[in-house]
Write a protein that holds these residues in place. Structure first.
Motif, short mmCIF file in Angstrom:
data_model
loop_
_atom_site.label_atom_id
_atom_site.label_comp_id
_atom_site.label_asym_id
_atom_site.label_seq_id
_atom_site.Cartn_x
_atom_site.Cartn_y
_atom_site.Cartn_z
N SER A 53 30.26 14.56 -22.51
CA SER A 53 31.19 14.08 -21.48
C SER A 53 31.40 12.58 -21.56
O SER A 53 32.53 12.09 -21.41
CB SER A 53 30.65 14.46 -20.09
OG SER A 53 30.59 15.84 -19.93
N PHE A 88 35.84 15.77 -22.40
CA PHE A 88 35.10 15.49 -21.16
C PHE A 88 34.98 16.68 -20.23
O PHE A 88 33.91 16.96 -19.68
CB PHE A 88 35.79 14.33 -20.42
CG PHE A 88 35.30 14.14 -19.01
CD1 PHE A 88 34.10 13.48 -18.76
CD2 PHE A 88 36.01 14.63 -17.93
CE1 PHE A 88 33.63 13.31 -17.46
CE2 PHE A 88 35.56 14.47 -16.63
CZ PHE A 88 34.36 13.81 -16.40
N ASN A 89 36.07 17.40 -19.99
CA ASN A 89 36.15 18.30 -18.83
C ASN A 89 35.18 19.46 -18.86
O ASN A 89 34.48 19.72 -17.88
CB ASN A 89 37.59 18.81 -18.68
CG ASN A 89 38.49 17.80 -18.00
OD1 ASN A 89 38.11 17.19 -17.02
ND2 ASN A 89 39.68 17.62 -18.55
N ASN A 113 31.42 18.51 -18.45
CA ASN A 113 31.18 17.94 -17.13
C ASN A 113 31.18 19.03 -16.05
O ASN A 113 30.32 19.04 -15.16
CB ASN A 113 32.24 16.89 -16.81
CG ASN A 113 31.91 16.10 -15.56
OD1 ASN A 113 30.92 15.38 -15.52
ND2 ASN A 113 32.74 16.24 -14.53
N SER A 165 28.76 8.89 -16.10
CA SER A 165 28.44 10.09 -16.88
C SER A 165 27.15 9.91 -17.67
O SER A 165 26.30 10.80 -17.73
CB SER A 165 29.61 10.40 -17.82
OG SER A 165 29.33 11.55 -18.60
#
Length: 477
Positions: free
Chosen positions: A336, A377-378, A381, A471
């Protein structure tokens, strides 16, 4: 709330994922196609920029305000019932939206669509998390993100094609897919956890949050368009300053709060959600601004503008499932964080290199970088956030993540409008945003818009770097 034996069978988990994927596809097609249609709406509805922005923001505001309530309702009445109901409502209002006669009516229709979207979005991640074992969750969520990215890619093209016929088809296009999705979800979803009893909705918390967020958005959008000295701008900021602290006070004392503040004691949950919020602030307005750049500055038509936006979502389509697969085998924190750093690099490039005469291949490369960063990222995460709570809190956890993602999105649009509109004289602003300049603008003519465009993108890059920090500090997952 206890799981009924094994989570779900092999057949059910893929059926559930297909239902949520169709929903993600529909919602993202609608979002992408509407953005491409905005210049036409500005002209044909004979409205102003403020009303045009609220055609977009009304959906996001309604979805944001109702997301956590929807998550709580899902825990009480059932994920399936709420998801199917939201799908049906979204489809019905899409049909009606194509018949509206003015901006006010369209804003009302979009508000109802946002409410329906909240019912779907708040339950989507929960349905997938309930259906899949932990070792496969990242891949499943990655497929969901891939479908959302596919919808965004298709949406900008669909928007260009539909707008060339009539902007009304941007909404009517949703109806066949919505009918299929509603029927498929009704036939395939089932409840795999026991429902909670005796939970109450946090009406006071919802009203305080909605009022504060609406005030902030009105102030930001109106300030950039009409000037920061307007009494309505001051009233909006005042409402936000009063109601947001009141919201936190209400949540701390409520028996069944809209946001369970105690969940934020988990660093994984808290920093994962902050990262999601900042990722939305960073990237949500990028497609919005590039639509006006391609149509208003470069002079392209709607179809060509839609095609030129494909790299932004197209690369996300590839990156999302890969990052989800990696998250099941590695550390979500690392993946992430890498995604947010990639997004920041792309936004930094856009905010310093893109101008009226920049070759498209360079713009496409930077859009691909931002799309790749979001895709990376999504999924990890979301997996990290959803895995940090127990089965009984997944509805609220999913709602919290969606709420903060949506808040970041509406703030991203509002900030971009306030920055870009504040840099352009009123007449030129209308010509660029309505696509009526009549010719591609020279670097000198486009200078004020590009200057504001750059500042908005650099704000996004800064948000992405801050998100990468949160993060990285979330701890091992």
């Amino acid at each position: 709330m206890k799981a009924r034996g094994l989570r779900a069978g092999l057949e059910y988990k893929w059926g559930a994922l297909s239902c949520t994927s169709i929903g993600a596809l529909l919602a993202s097609i609608n979002g992408g196609s509407l953005i491409v249609a905005l210049p036409t709406l500005l002209r044909e509805l004979h409205t102003g920029l403020f009303s045009l922005v609220w055609v977009l923001l009304s959906y996001l505001l309604a979805q944001t305000a109702l997301t956590l309530t929807a998550g709580r309702i899902a825990d009480v009445v059932g994920r399936k019932r709420l998801y199917v109901g939201g799908f049906a409502l979204f489809t019905a209002v899409s049909l009606l939206a194509g018949f509206v006669g003015g901006a006010g009516q369209l804003i009302a229709a979009r508000t109802l669509m946002g409410a329906a979207g909240a019912f779907m979005m708040a339950t989507s991640s929960v349905i997938v998390t309930d259906a899949f074992p932990s070792r496969e969750l990242g891949r499943a969520l990655g497929i969901n993100m891939m479908m959302a990215a596919a919808g965004s890619t298709l949406g900008v093209v669909v928007g260009g094609v539909m707008t060339s016929i009539s902007w009304r088809w941007v909404f009517w296009f949703n109806v066949p897919l919505g009918v299929v999705g509603t029927a498929w979800a009704a036939a395939n979803l089932r409840e795999v956890v026991e429902l909670e009893k005796g939970r109450r909705l946090d009406v006071a918390g919802n009203l305080a949050f909605l009022g504060g967020l609406a005030g902030l958005l009105v102030a930001l959008t109106l300030g950039g368009i009409r000037g920061w000295g307007s009494p309505l701008v001051a009233a909006g900021f005042g409402a936000a300053a009063l109601l947001f602290p009141l919201f936190l006070l209400v949540e701390a004392r409520a028996k069944d709060p809209m946001v369970r503040l105690s969940t934020f004691r988990s660093r994984t949950f808290a920093f994962g959600n902050l990262s999601a919020f900042l990722n939305s602030v960073a990237r949500f307005a990028v497609m919005f601004m590039f639509v006006f750049f391609f149509i208003g500055v470069r002079g392209y038509d709607h179809l060509m503008a839609g095609l030129l936006l494909v790299p932004l979502a197209g690369v996300m389509f590839v990156a999302a499932p890969v990052s989800g697969w990696l998250a099941d085998r590695g550390e979500a924190r690392v993946i992430s964080t890498a995604g947010m750093l990639v997004t920041a690099a792309g936004l930094l490039g856009m905010g310093t290199l893109v101008g009226a005469g920049t070759p498209y291949r360079e713009i496409a490369l930077l859009m691909a970088v931002v799309g790749a960063g979001s895709g990376i990222f999504n999924s990890p995460n979301t997996r990290s956030i959803m895995s940090s709570v127990g089965p009984g809190e997944r509805g609220v956890a999913s709602g919290t993540r969606t709420l903060l993602t949506n808040v970041g999105g509406v703030l991203s649009i509002a900030l971009a409008i306030s920055i870009v509109a504040g840099a352009i004289p009123q007449r030129e602003m209308f010509e660029i945003f309505s696509g009526t300049t009549g010719h591609p603008l020279s670097p000198e003519e486009a200078g004020p818009f590009v200057s504001g465009f750059h500042r908005a993108l650099l704000v996004g890059a800064a948000a992405s770097l801050l998100g990468a920090l949160f993060s990285a500090l979330r701890g091992r997952t």
